[in-house]
Design a protein around this motif. Structure first.
Motif, PDB file in Angstrom:
ATOM      1  N   PHE A  16     -50.372  10.550-138.893  1.00 41.64           N
ATOM      2  CA  PHE A  16     -50.526  10.841-140.323  1.00 41.64           C
ATOM      3  C   PHE A  16     -49.322  10.311-141.094  1.00 41.64           C
ATOM      4  O   PHE A  16     -49.469   9.644-142.128  1.00 41.64           O
ATOM      5  N   ILE A  17     -48.135  10.595-140.608  1.00 45.75           N
ATOM      6  CA  ILE A  17     -46.920  10.113-141.271  1.00 45.75           C
ATOM      7  C   ILE A  17     -46.900   8.586-141.297  1.00 45.75           C
ATOM      8  O   ILE A  17     -46.606   7.971-142.327  1.00 45.75           O
ATOM      9  N   GLU A  18     -47.225   7.985-140.185  1.00 46.76           N
ATOM     10  CA  GLU A  18     -47.244   6.519-140.088  1.00 46.76           C
ATOM     11  C   GLU A  18     -48.222   5.909-141.096  1.00 46.76           C
ATOM     12  O   GLU A  18     -47.929   4.888-141.721  1.00 46.76           O
ATOM     13  N   GLU A  19     -49.363   6.530-141.241  1.00 49.06           N
ATOM     14  CA  GLU A  19     -50.423   5.974-142.093  1.00 49.06           C
ATOM     15  C   GLU A  19     -50.259   6.278-143.576  1.00 49.06           C
ATOM     16  O   GLU A  19     -50.857   5.600-144.409  1.00 49.06           O
ATOM     17  N   THR A  20     -49.460   7.282-143.931  1.00 49.85           N
ATOM     18  CA  THR A  20     -49.430   7.706-145.333  1.00 49.85           C
ATOM     19  C   THR A  20     -48.077   7.584-146.026  1.00 49.85           C
ATOM     20  O   THR A  20     -48.024   7.639-147.250  1.00 49.85           O
ATOM     21  N   PHE A  21     -46.996   7.442-145.277  1.00 50.98           N
ATOM     22  CA  PHE A  21     -45.674   7.386-145.905  1.00 50.98           C
ATOM     23  C   PHE A  21     -45.082   5.991-145.785  1.00 50.98           C
ATOM     24  O   PHE A  21     -45.249   5.316-144.760  1.00 50.98           O
ATOM     25  N   ASP A  22     -44.389   5.569-146.836  1.00 52.99           N
ATOM     26  CA  ASP A  22     -43.654   4.307-146.796  1.00 52.99           C
ATOM     27  C   ASP A  22     -42.386   4.507-145.977  1.00 52.99           C
ATOM     28  O   ASP A  22     -41.875   5.608-145.861  1.00 52.99           O
ATOM     29  N   GLY A  23     -41.887   3.426-145.451  1.00 58.11           N
ATOM     30  CA  GLY A  23     -40.651   3.482-144.677  1.00 58.11           C
ATOM     31  C   GLY A  23     -40.811   2.690-143.405  1.00 58.11           C
ATOM     32  O   GLY A  23     -41.858   2.084-143.156  1.00 58.11           O
ATOM     33  N   PRO A  24     -39.767   2.684-142.592  1.00 58.11           N
ATOM     34  CA  PRO A  24     -39.850   1.928-141.337  1.00 58.11           C
ATOM     35  C   PRO A  24     -40.985   2.446-140.461  1.00 58.11           C
ATOM     36  O   PRO A  24     -41.184   3.647-140.346  1.00 58.11           O
ATOM     37  N   SER A  25     -41.691   1.527-139.861  1.00 54.52           N
ATOM     38  CA  SER A  25     -42.810   1.896-139.002  1.00 54.52           C
ATOM     39  C   SER A  25     -42.308   2.426-137.666  1.00 54.52           C
ATOM     40  O   SER A  25     -41.301   1.973-137.128  1.00 54.52           O
ATOM     41  N   LEU A  26     -43.033   3.407-137.156  1.00 60.77           N
ATOM     42  CA  LEU A  26     -42.758   3.930-135.823  1.00 60.77           C
ATOM     43  C   LEU A  26     -43.468   3.103-134.747  1.00 60.77           C
ATOM     44  O   LEU A  26     -43.266   3.324-133.559  1.00 60.77           O
ATOM     45  N   LEU A  27     -44.311   2.183-135.190  1.00 62.27           N
ATOM     46  CA  LEU A  27     -45.072   1.335-134.281  1.00 62.27           C
ATOM     47  C   LEU A  27     -44.535  -0.094-134.369  1.00 62.27           C
ATOM     48  O   LEU A  27     -44.178  -0.572-135.436  1.00 62.27           O
ATOM     49  N   LEU A  28     -44.494  -0.755-133.258  1.00 63.05           N
ATOM     50  CA  LEU A  28     -43.971  -2.114-133.205  1.00 63.05           C
ATOM     51  C   LEU A  28     -45.030  -3.131-133.616  1.00 63.05           C
ATOM     52  O   LEU A  28     -46.230  -2.881-133.466  1.00 63.05           O
ATOM     53  N   ASP A  29     -44.586  -4.272-134.109  1.00 61.08           N
ATOM     54  CA  ASP A  29     -45.516  -5.325-134.523  1.00 61.08           C
ATOM     55  C   ASP A  29     -46.256  -5.929-133.331  1.00 61.08           C
ATOM     56  O   ASP A  29     -47.444  -6.170-133.394  1.00 61.08           O
ATOM     57  N   ASP A  30     -45.531  -6.164-132.247  1.00 59.12           N
ATOM     58  CA  ASP A  30     -46.131  -6.766-131.061  1.00 59.12           C
ATOM     59  C   ASP A  30     -47.073  -5.759-130.397  1.00 59.12           C
ATOM     60  O   ASP A  30     -46.655  -4.638-130.064  1.00 59.12           O
ATOM     61  N   PRO A  31     -48.356  -6.127-130.208  1.00 59.22           N
ATOM     62  CA  PRO A  31     -49.316  -5.150-129.665  1.00 59.22           C
ATOM     63  C   PRO A  31     -48.978  -4.634-128.269  1.00 59.22           C
ATOM     64  O   PRO A  31     -49.225  -3.462-127.970  1.00 59.22           O
ATOM     65  N   ILE A  32     -48.402  -5.469-127.423  1.00 57.90           N
ATOM     66  CA  ILE A  32     -48.043  -5.018-126.070  1.00 57.90           C
ATOM     67  C   ILE A  32     -46.884  -4.032-126.142  1.00 57.90           C
ATOM     68  O   ILE A  32     -46.915  -2.962-125.518  1.00 57.90           O
ATOM     69  N   ALA A  33     -45.852  -4.362-126.922  1.00 56.32           N
ATOM     70  CA  ALA A  33     -44.720  -3.440-127.081  1.00 56.32           C
ATOM     71  C   ALA A  33     -45.178  -2.140-127.733  1.00 56.32           C
ATOM     72  O   ALA A  33     -44.721  -1.058-127.357  1.00 56.32           O
ATOM     73  N   ARG A  34     -46.081  -2.233-128.684  1.00 58.77           N
ATOM     74  CA  ARG A  34     -46.615  -1.038-129.355  1.00 58.77           C
ATOM     75  C   ARG A  34     -47.344  -0.164-128.337  1.00 58.77           C
ATOM     76  O   ARG A  34     -47.167   1.048-128.300  1.00 58.77           O
ATOM     77  N   ALA A  35     -48.146  -0.779-127.477  1.00 62.75           N
ATOM     78  CA  ALA A  35     -48.880  -0.031-126.453  1.00 62.75           C
ATOM     79  C   ALA A  35     -47.918   0.611-125.457  1.00 62.75           C
ATOM     80  O   ALA A  35     -48.119   1.757-125.038  1.00 62.75           O
ATOM     81  N   ARG A  36     -46.859  -0.100-125.096  1.00 63.28           N
ATOM     82  CA  ARG A  36     -45.889   0.464-124.155  1.00 63.28           C
ATOM     83  C   ARG A  36     -45.180   1.677-124.757  1.00 63.28           C
ATOM     84  O   ARG A  36     -44.962   2.676-124.077  1.00 63.28           O
ATOM     85  N   SER A  37     -44.819   1.573-126.025  1.00 64.01           N
ATOM     86  CA  SER A  37     -44.160   2.696-126.694  1.00 64.01           C
ATOM     87  C   SER A  37     -45.099   3.895-126.784  1.00 64.01           C
ATOM     88  O   SER A  37     -44.694   5.035-126.551  1.00 64.01           O
ATOM     89  N   ARG A  38     -46.360   3.630-127.114  1.00 59.84           N
ATOM     90  CA  ARG A  38     -47.345   4.721-127.154  1.00 59.84           C
ATOM     91  C   ARG A  38     -47.530   5.342-125.774  1.00 59.84           C
ATOM     92  O   ARG A  38     -47.601   6.566-125.632  1.00 59.84           O
ATOM     93  N   ALA A  39     -47.621   4.507-124.745  1.00 55.15           N
ATOM     94  CA  ALA A  39     -47.810   5.003-123.379  1.00 55.15           C
ATOM     95  C   ALA A  39     -46.627   5.867-122.953  1.00 55.15           C
ATOM     96  O   ALA A  39     -46.808   6.913-122.319  1.00 55.15           O
ATOM     97  N   PHE A  40     -45.419   5.447-123.316  1.00 57.93           N
ATOM     98  CA  PHE A  40     -44.219   6.225-123.006  1.00 57.93           C
ATOM     99  C   PHE A  40     -44.343   7.622-123.615  1.00 57.93           C
ATOM    100  O   PHE A  40     -44.135   8.630-122.942  1.00 57.93           O
ATOM    101  N   GLY A  41     -44.738   7.688-124.865  1.00 51.07           N
ATOM    102  CA  GLY A  41     -44.935   8.972-125.534  1.00 51.07           C
ATOM    103  C   GLY A  41     -46.055   9.777-124.921  1.00 51.07           C
ATOM    104  O   GLY A  41     -45.964  11.013-124.803  1.00 51.07           O
ATOM    105  N   GLN A  42     -47.108   9.113-124.487  1.00 47.49           N
ATOM    106  CA  GLN A  42     -48.249   9.833-123.924  1.00 47.49           C
ATOM    107  C   GLN A  42     -47.960  10.398-122.539  1.00 47.49           C
ATOM    108  O   GLN A  42     -48.559  11.394-122.142  1.00 47.49           O
TER     109      GLN A  42
END
Length: 161
Positions: A20-46
């Motif tokens: 929700f914060i990522e989708e609605t607030f301006d500011g630095p993204s918590l998700l990476l631009d590169d889809p593989i790096a983004r998936a790895r970061s999400r997997a780490f959190g999961q």
């Protein structure tokens, strides 16, 4: 349960709040631009949200203790065991990174780091020595050095009990 109040409407659960914060607030993204790096970061959190946290929750610990007649020391041992298993997994994921980064998968905190800090706090409160997980511990130290993490700590919330 983490709850974000939005115009009086509760948004609950860590992943939903973060998205929700990522989708609605301006500011630095918590998700990476590169889809593989983004998936790895999400997997780490999961790993934390889906594998570690559910088995160490106090309600589950009390239930298992009652059903299987496990005393407090046995519950603590199980708690530490499952935390350690999770941190071993997290440490392995960090070792597999193509290149070391200041935070889990970038030079700035990403979604994975948001899950890590509270889990380390749980581990320390539960008596687990986190020094066996040097990469995880380094990330935690870097996160704690940022004022944004300090402000977000549970004990710094006005509704903290």
């Amino acid at each position: 349960i983490p709850t974000l109040s939005v115009n009086g409407e509760p948004v609950t659960q860590s992943t939903a709040v973060i998205e929700f914060i990522e989708e609605t607030f301006d500011g630095p993204s918590l998700l990476l631009d590169d889809p593989i790096a983004r998936a790895r970061s999400r997997a780490f959190g999961q790993v934390i949200a889906c594998e570690m946290h559910p088995v160490i929750g106090p309600e589950l610990q009390r239930h298992i203790g009652g059903v299987y007649n496990i005393d407090e020391s046995g519950r603590k041992a199980g708690y530490k065991h499952w935390l350690a298993e999770g941190f071993v997994t997290l440490e392995a994921l960090l070792h597999r990174r193509e290149k070391p980064t200041a935070f889990s998968y970038d030079e700035k905190p990403t979604i994975g780091d948001l899950y890590l800090v509270p889990q380390i706090n749980n581990a320390v409160r539960g008596g687990l020595d986190t020094s066996d997980y040097p990469l995880v511990s380094e990330l935690d130290e870097r996160c704690h050095a940022l004022p944004e993490f300090a402000k977000a700590m549970t004990e710094n919330q006005q509704d903290y009990l």
